[in-house]
Motif scaffolding. Sequence first.
Motif, mmCIF file in Angstrom:
data_model
loop_
_atom_site.group_PDB
_atom_site.id
_atom_site.type_symbol
_atom_site.label_atom_id
_atom_site.label_comp_id
_atom_site.label_asym_id
_atom_site.label_seq_id
_atom_site.Cartn_x
_atom_site.Cartn_y
_atom_site.Cartn_z
ATOM 1 N N ARG A 38 0.841 -1.200 0.000
ATOM 2 C CA ARG A 38 0.000 0.000 0.000
ATOM 3 C C ARG A 38 0.870 1.241 0.000
ATOM 4 N N THR A 90 -5.874 4.014 5.267
ATOM 5 C CA THR A 90 -6.219 4.652 4.001
ATOM 6 C C THR A 90 -5.005 4.726 3.087
ATOM 7 N N VAL A 92 -3.674 3.573 -1.373
ATOM 8 C CA VAL A 92 -3.886 2.772 -2.574
ATOM 9 C C VAL A 92 -3.202 1.427 -2.344
ATOM 10 N N GLN A 116 -8.149 1.923 -4.440
ATOM 11 C CA GLN A 116 -8.191 2.877 -3.334
ATOM 12 C C GLN A 116 -9.002 2.316 -2.175
ATOM 13 N N THR A 118 -10.328 3.783 1.465
ATOM 14 C CA THR A 118 -10.464 4.979 2.286
ATOM 15 C C THR A 118 -11.261 4.623 3.529
#
Length: 121
Positions: A38, A90, A92, A116, A118
Amino acid sequence: QVQLVESGGGLVQPGGSLRLSCAVSRSIFSINGMGWYRQAPGKERELVAGITSGGRTNYADSVKGRFTISRDNAKNTVYLQMNSLKPEDTAVYYCNAELLLRQWVSPHDYWGQGTQVTVSS
């Protein structure tokens, strides 16, 4: 052209869950290690979890006990079950896999396009 196709990202409230999936786009000879990375804004990409072809797993300390990585070798797919999500999760999320496209050919690293995640109220 072989691709890693990711799905499952989105918006979730703190404490919620998401499941990411990553599938190899076509039939290949075999897959070695698979993993999830990530990257949050302004930060470097980091390993979240990895799984070997034999099923051995490893996790970043920040996700231990909350995230679970698994793979379905018959479907050439790796999953990341994310529970008890926090705002700091949070980012990507990128799938990674070392693929052997054909027998007797060297393996190569492949990356997904990113999805993504979030975590926000």
